[in-house]
Design a protein around this motif. Sequence first.
Motif, PDB file in Angstrom:
ATOM      1  N   UNK A 179       0.806  -1.223   0.000  1.00 23.01           N
ATOM      2  CA  UNK A 179       0.000   0.000   0.000  1.00 23.01           C
ATOM      3  C   UNK A 179       0.839   1.273   0.000  1.00 23.01           C
ATOM      4  N   UNK A 180       2.054   1.184  -0.553  1.00 21.45           N
ATOM      5  CA  UNK A 180       2.878   2.378  -0.676  1.00 21.45           C
ATOM      6  C   UNK A 180       3.436   2.896   0.625  1.00 21.45           C
ATOM      7  N   UNK A 181       3.396   2.085   1.666  1.00 18.38           N
ATOM      8  CA  UNK A 181       3.953   2.505   2.939  1.00 18.38           C
ATOM      9  C   UNK A 181       5.449   2.167   3.005  1.00 18.38           C
ATOM     10  N   UNK A 182       6.136   2.792   3.959  1.00 17.27           N
ATOM     11  CA  UNK A 182       7.584   2.609   4.078  1.00 17.27           C
ATOM     12  C   UNK A 182       7.912   2.101   5.464  1.00 17.27           C
ATOM     13  N   UNK A 183       8.657   1.001   5.506  1.00 10.95           N
ATOM     14  CA  UNK A 183       9.065   0.402   6.761  1.00 10.95           C
ATOM     15  C   UNK A 183      10.436   0.964   7.143  1.00 10.95           C
ATOM     16  N   UNK A 184      10.525   1.541   8.334  1.00 11.63           N
ATOM     17  CA  UNK A 184      11.773   2.101   8.848  1.00 11.63           C
ATOM     18  C   UNK A 184      12.335   1.139   9.882  1.00 11.63           C
TER      19      UNK A 184
END
Length: 349
Positions: A65-70
């Motif tokens: 879903x276009x999210x970014x994992x940091x």
Amino acid sequence: MRQRLLILSTAFLIATAIVAALAWMSTKSLYAKNGFNRTFTSTSLASIHSFANRIKATSATVIDSGRILLSGNDKRLIQIFNPETKQIENKAIMLPDSLTGLEHNILTYSQNTLQIILPQKNIIFTINPSGQIENTLKLGDKTVTRATAISRNSFIFRTLSNNNGILDQNFTKADLVADIFKSAQITEQRNDAGISTDGNLIYDPETATVIYTYAYRNGFITSDTTLSKIDSFSTIDNIKSYQIAAAGLKTFTGKQYTKTKPSRTVNANAAISNGKLYVNSKIISNNTEVQQFKENTTIDVYSSKSGKYLNSFLIRKIEEEELISFAVVQNYLLTMDKKQISLYRISND
């Protein structure tokens, strides 16, 4: 006494001059022109959000879903950032004490469940939202150095294997459901435990392409997900030879591989989005001023399918901090240094 002080002072000045000269020579080589020009397009970056890097994140990975994992090696392992809402979506997942502080590669994250691989242990751990280990999967006796996920149960690993006493890198596809493992020699083997051929391993879901960028020379490799169709491309710089040397040395505990001269990074981090490969280059071009190169991070853009160079753009360094990692999602660019995480909107006029 005076003569002795004069000799010591002279020796000190000579030593200082030698150190200064070596430092100047080193700096000069880093900023010497390299015989190529970049195409700086009208790409503009609008800063739209920033926040402190409180979890000491060292990696940014695009997930569903276009999210970014940091993620990083801090005990507060991961946070999920949504570029659209500019919000952190979760409380940081806490790893069990037995797994914190270890170098790791995040593989997948979906439905609040995390899969990570610890290279030292060659084991995939599935972690639930409470930070508890749900299950583990041993990957065999090969040492994993890089990993990327094709799906929740299918991965590509860069591994080290021992072949007749010679330790070198190889690439392996693992299907955890069907229990299928396939290996391929994607990059050349140089009998140095994969030190000179080290780089970044990423996957482009838009084109179903596995990409490996070299860290110490110009170039990147693309492959299909079966590791069957392999193509090699050059990055725009002309650093064709490896900017590192390594060898195996016999010790009391066995053969140990190490660098034998100072290294120079050519291509650092890499990211993928919408069929475009973004590479953080450390090589200055003829049409870039030294001060401009020092004050900015250079990103070169390529087609992930054809390997064609498209253009380049610059990201202004914040407080002179070097880029640790970055990610691109559609028209969003997220950058990370040790102090701050920044979000930009990319537009091409």
